[in-house]
Enzyme design. Sequence first.
Site, short mmCIF file in Angstrom:
data_model
loop_
_atom_site.label_atom_id
_atom_site.label_comp_id
_atom_site.label_asym_id
_atom_site.label_seq_id
_atom_site.Cartn_x
_atom_site.Cartn_y
_atom_site.Cartn_z
N ASN A 9 36.75 30.61 47.87
CA ASN A 9 37.04 30.83 49.29
C ASN A 9 36.38 32.15 49.69
O ASN A 9 36.89 33.21 49.37
CB ASN A 9 38.57 30.88 49.48
N TRP A 10 35.26 32.03 50.37
CA TRP A 10 34.52 33.25 50.75
C TRP A 10 35.24 34.03 51.85
O TRP A 10 34.91 35.18 52.10
CB TRP A 10 33.12 32.89 51.24
N LYS A 11 36.17 33.39 52.54
CA LYS A 11 36.84 34.01 53.69
C LYS A 11 35.78 34.51 54.68
O LYS A 11 34.73 33.87 54.81
CB LYS A 11 37.78 35.13 53.23
N HIS A 98 45.97 28.12 54.81
CA HIS A 98 45.85 29.32 53.98
C HIS A 98 46.85 30.38 54.47
O HIS A 98 47.09 30.48 55.68
CB HIS A 98 44.42 29.86 54.02
N GLU A 100 46.56 33.38 55.04
CA GLU A 100 46.03 34.26 56.10
C GLU A 100 46.07 33.58 57.46
O GLU A 100 46.28 34.23 58.48
CB GLU A 100 44.61 34.72 55.72
N GLU A 170 49.55 29.44 46.30
CA GLU A 170 49.03 30.82 46.34
C GLU A 170 50.15 31.77 46.77
O GLU A 170 50.42 31.91 47.97
CB GLU A 170 47.89 30.92 47.35
N GLY A 176 44.49 38.80 46.97
CA GLY A 176 43.68 39.98 47.30
C GLY A 176 44.32 41.28 46.86
O GLY A 176 43.88 42.36 47.25
N SER A 216 44.30 36.35 43.16
CA SER A 216 43.70 37.29 42.20
C SER A 216 43.28 36.64 40.88
O SER A 216 43.37 37.25 39.82
CB SER A 216 44.65 38.47 41.94
N GLY A 237 39.37 33.76 45.72
CA GLY A 237 38.84 34.52 46.85
C GLY A 237 37.82 35.53 46.39
O GLY A 237 36.65 35.21 46.13
N GLY A 238 38.25 36.78 46.21
CA GLY A 238 37.36 37.89 45.90
C GLY A 238 36.37 37.61 44.78
O GLY A 238 35.16 37.89 44.91
P1 PGA Z 1 41.99 36.25 46.00
O1 PGA Z 1 42.18 35.20 47.18
O2 PGA Z 1 41.43 35.49 44.82
O3 PGA Z 1 41.03 37.27 46.53
O4 PGA Z 1 43.32 36.82 45.69
C1 PGA Z 1 42.64 33.90 46.93
C2 PGA Z 1 42.76 33.14 48.23
O5 PGA Z 1 43.18 33.73 49.22
O6 PGA Z 1 42.43 31.95 48.31
#
Ligand code: PGA
Length: 255
Positions: A9-11, A98, A100, A170, A176, A216, A237-238
């Site tokens: 997930n590049w966000k 998600h 967010e 999640e 994050g 994470s 994500g990251g």
């Molecule tokens: P993260 O994000 O791996 O940076 O914690 C995961 C996500 O939000 O899908």
Amino acid sequence: MRQKIVAGNWKMNKTFQEGKALTSELVGMINDEVRGNVKVILCVPFPYLDTVRSLVGQSSRISVGAQNCSEHASGAYTGEVAASMLKSIEIPSVIIGHSERRQYFAEAGVLLAKKVDIALANGLTPIYCCGEPLEVRERNEHETLVRKQVEESLFHLSAEAIQQVVIAYEPVWAIGTGKTATAQQAQDMHAVIRQHLAGKYGKTVAETITILYGGSVNAGNANELFACPDVDGGLVGGASLKSREFTDIIKAMKA
Ligand code: PGA
């Protein structure tokens, strides 16, 4: 055998140029190094979808997903993107709900059920996210909340339809933050979700549904997380923004 998936997930990260470079690196590394039948989904920003899909080419392992879609079919919704638009550029999957989106855009329950429905109606695989904030876990109400999140946006689906959905657990406190759930915490919640699905749809159906862990995930903890019997892959994500690390995470998923 459930489909094993590692989704990135590049966000809202990377310029177009950086995104193209990352995709090309990833395609090379994944093709050279990844074996077994794990599938990889790159969930990239809307303006990059079509190009990233072309760069991925005919790969049977890698596909491209969106990070959101509208609950509406079409019309006067400035700034929104319809599931039918994603379908028209041959994007096969979309992240829905998600944390967010829940946190910053007030998305929840019924709205997310509508997004799941419209994604499915357009032949897209919804990657439906659920997970509890820290204070809910501290109150020991995480299982109740996650069961409710799954129920309110997915339990209206038929047994056939729910098998088209991928679920991503999640925990919000792990996203994050560099603070990952332990393998035991992840396995416990995945088992809770699967039991809940079994209660509604029966064990056979529940056993076919892919449940990803997110929060994470990195090259150092992926092995342990992915070894859990109910963890069928990850939503990353990251660490999905770095080709070497993301490839190593994919390689940790033994499928
Ligand atoms: P993260 O994000 O791996 O940076 O914690 C995961 C996500 O939000 O899908």
